[in-house]
Design an enzyme around this catalytic site. Sequence first.
Site, PDB file in Angstrom:
ATOM      1  N   SER A 121     -22.524 -14.829   4.413  1.00 33.49           N
ATOM      2  CA  SER A 121     -22.093 -13.710   3.578  1.00 33.49           C
ATOM      3  C   SER A 121     -20.558 -13.120   3.776  1.00 33.49           C
ATOM      4  O   SER A 121     -19.745 -13.916   3.430  1.00 33.49           O
ATOM      5  CB  SER A 121     -23.359 -12.592   3.932  1.00 33.49           C
ATOM      6  OG  SER A 121     -23.383 -11.573   3.018  1.00 33.49           O
ATOM      7  N   ASP A 223     -30.337 -15.747  -4.778  1.00 35.93           N
ATOM      8  CA  ASP A 223     -29.843 -14.673  -4.062  1.00 35.93           C
ATOM      9  C   ASP A 223     -29.470 -13.636  -4.849  1.00 35.93           C
ATOM     10  O   ASP A 223     -28.836 -13.501  -5.978  1.00 35.93           O
ATOM     11  CB  ASP A 223     -28.371 -15.305  -3.405  1.00 35.93           C
ATOM     12  CG  ASP A 223     -27.895 -14.527  -2.496  1.00 35.93           C
ATOM     13  OD1 ASP A 223     -27.865 -13.049  -2.440  1.00 35.93           O
ATOM     14  OD2 ASP A 223     -27.365 -14.842  -1.560  1.00 35.93           O
ATOM     15  N   HIS A 255     -30.875 -14.181  -0.309  1.00 32.01           N
ATOM     16  CA  HIS A 255     -29.766 -13.869   0.563  1.00 32.01           C
ATOM     17  C   HIS A 255     -30.305 -14.217   1.950  1.00 32.01           C
ATOM     18  O   HIS A 255     -31.348 -14.021   2.270  1.00 32.01           O
ATOM     19  CB  HIS A 255     -29.437 -12.480   0.427  1.00 32.01           C
ATOM     20  CG  HIS A 255     -27.940 -12.246   0.910  1.00 32.01           C
ATOM     21  ND1 HIS A 255     -26.816 -13.067   0.436  1.00 32.01           N
ATOM     22  CD2 HIS A 255     -27.524 -11.689   1.882  1.00 32.01           C
ATOM     23  CE1 HIS A 255     -25.819 -12.571   0.862  1.00 32.01           C
ATOM     24  NE2 HIS A 255     -26.262 -11.821   1.929  1.00 32.01           N
TER      25      HIS A 255
END
Length: 279
Positions: A121, A223, A255
């Site tokens: 991320s 995501d 995610h």
Amino acid sequence: MLRQPTPVIDAIVAEHPGYRPVTLDLFRPPVDGPLPLVIWVHGGAWRYGTNKHDGPQLAPARIGDRILAAGYALARLTYRLSAEATFPAPLHDVKAAVRWLRRNAADLGLDRSRFAIWGESAGGHLAALVALTGDDPTVGDHDPGVSDAVRAGVLWYAPSNLLTMAAQNHPQGLQDHDAPDSPESRLVGGPVQEMPKESAAASPVSYVSPNAPPLLLVHGDQDRVVPVGQSRELHERLTAVGAPAELRIVPGADHCFVGADLAPLVHDGLTFLGRHLTN
């Protein structure tokens, strides 16, 4: 029989007046060195997160244990968060950590020629920037005496172009990436689209070149936090200039790969690094 090496905990790699020190933790498996190194950069929207443990979605995969079991040393980094300082501060901190590790490689039992970076991320975003700007004198905080380059990188669901995130958003996306209070806007110090120069400077796609090290990009196609188009866009730009890049889209994964089995994804990352860190 080798003794279990003592970890290096909270080593200070950089200090900035008025801020907490930038630190890292280093772990080594009980094998002879010098060892190849994986540098792990945590996520958390550039706003939170820790190098002390993985978030709840990633914890079951025991990623750190598996990296060590594969024969790598593991460095887990800290960096200034967006409530402390805006970009490029976090990039400078990660680069400072790479240089500290390379400067002290002999004492730490590390092979200074075999450094890789792995981030998830926001950490994947910083990992991409480090990989793409290694030893680039045009990027701030450069030290010609110690390299901050890495030999390979694994990027999990990483932002790559702050200016296109909103347009690529999932139909059920959880945030407006262009909003003044979005993580991306907080990173650059103002609304993304109102600060195009700063947003471009904070975007890995701006630093694509044929000299990029091998990169593995992995992203879930569902995501809702970082659009999958971000990894597709960076992969397209890398391959267009002949840079060595691989893309894996994980079907059904949100995610942090929620909805997917993490074990094969960790295995793929280690296999990729094994190919590119072999002398």
